[in-house]
Design a protein around this motif. Structure first.
Motif, short mmCIF file in Angstrom:
data_model
loop_
_atom_site.label_atom_id
_atom_site.label_comp_id
_atom_site.label_asym_id
_atom_site.label_seq_id
_atom_site.Cartn_x
_atom_site.Cartn_y
_atom_site.Cartn_z
N ILE A 64 0.87 -1.17 0.00
CA ILE A 64 0.00 0.00 0.00
C ILE A 64 0.91 1.22 0.00
CG2 ILE A 64 -1.69 1.35 1.30
CD1 ILE A 64 -2.94 -1.12 0.23
N VAL A 65 0.75 2.09 -0.98
CA VAL A 65 1.60 3.28 -1.11
C VAL A 65 0.72 4.53 -1.08
CG1 VAL A 65 3.21 4.55 -2.57
CG2 VAL A 65 3.35 2.05 -2.44
N LEU A 66 0.97 5.39 -0.11
CA LEU A 66 0.33 6.71 -0.06
C LEU A 66 1.31 7.71 -0.66
CD1 LEU A 66 -1.25 5.02 2.06
CD2 LEU A 66 -1.55 7.13 3.36
N ASP A 67 0.96 8.25 -1.80
CA ASP A 67 1.87 9.11 -2.55
C ASP A 67 1.42 10.57 -2.46
OD1 ASP A 67 3.85 9.93 -4.49
OD2 ASP A 67 2.22 10.03 -5.94
N THR A 68 2.37 11.46 -2.16
CA THR A 68 2.08 12.88 -2.02
C THR A 68 2.48 13.69 -3.25
OG1 THR A 68 4.20 13.62 -1.06
CG2 THR A 68 2.62 12.58 0.44
N SER A 69 2.90 13.04 -4.33
CA SER A 69 3.54 13.72 -5.46
C SER A 69 2.67 14.78 -6.11
CB SER A 69 3.91 12.70 -6.54
OG SER A 69 4.90 11.81 -6.10
#
Length: 238
Positions: free
Chosen positions: A85-90
């Motif tokens: 699970i990846v929470l990305d802020t990009s």
């Protein structure tokens, strides 16, 4: 006890690390400068936090926060986040990232592009529409009536459920903002970005870093997303 991996120790990554430790989660942090550069932050966070390589941050984690410059995502080891699970802020900033033709043409969103680069990850867009210094100021306990809401988006329904549970543990409620194709509604310059968390939404751009936040409920976030029009990022100069 769950472990949160954080790749990127900038303002947002560090702010989320503090929330994770405060919510009784182990944290493994990595950055491009190496373990030694994280000594001060780890000392501040205490015994539940440790520094590691990007491989260690990914391998040891139940979920990973990715908070690094957009073009640095391509330099991560192949398959690093597969199955995570990846929470990305990009977000896309041409002055920092250079021009990316697909984004300038509007044929894809930043999140769709990153999800493609992270083939095999359970990708969720989160924490990219709020200023880092507002994160600790708006966090609230789970039963607080003035909890703020963060939009999240993913093409994977189960990933959104798991990301929502994590973010709610950290101190925010969440709003399902749909698929990655719709993430432009809470990217820079959009109606769902930054200013919805300000006590005074008319605050000039040069005063945002000293601005005062205000708790932002779900109906306000939803109204902002519903009213958003897509920004022409090819005209973005900052």
């Amino acid at each position: 006890m769950p472990t949160l991996g954080i790749i990127g120790s900038g303002n947002i990554g560090s702010a989320i690390a503090r929330l994770a430790v405060a919510s009784n989660m182990n944290v493994v942090i990595a950055n491009s400068r190496g373990i030694e550069s994280l000594r001060e932050l780890i000392a501040e966070l205490g015994p539940m936090a440790s520094a590691g390589t990007v491989e260690q941050a990914a391998d040891s984690a139940d979920a990973v926060v990715l908070s690094i410059p957009l073009t640095a995502v391509k330099d991560l080891p192949t398959g690093l986040l597969r199955g995570k699970i990846v929470l990305d802020t990009s977000n896309y900033y041409p002055f920092r990232d250079g021009r990316i033709a697909e984004l300038d043409a509007g044929t894809t969103t930043t999140s769709e592009l990153v999800a493609r680069w992270l083939d095999g990850a359970f990708y969720v867009k989160a924490f990219g529409n709020i200023l880092a210094h507002h994160i600790p100021l708006l966090v609230r306990p789970s039963d607080a009536p003035d909890r703020s809401v963060l939009p999240i988006a993913s093409n994977d329904a189960e990933a959104k459920i798991q990301a929502a549970a994590l973010i709610e543990r950290l101190g925010f409620d969440t709003l399902d903002a749909g698929t990655l194709a719709k993430t432009w509604a809470f990217e820079p310059e959009s109606a769902g970005y930054t200013r919805i968390y300000l006590a005074d939404p008319s605050t000039p751009d040069d005063q945002l870093l000293s601005s005062i936040p205000s708790p932002t409920p779900a109906d306000q976030v939803k109204a902002a997303l519903d009213s958003a029009t897509r920004v022409n990022v090819a005209e973005r100069a900052f």
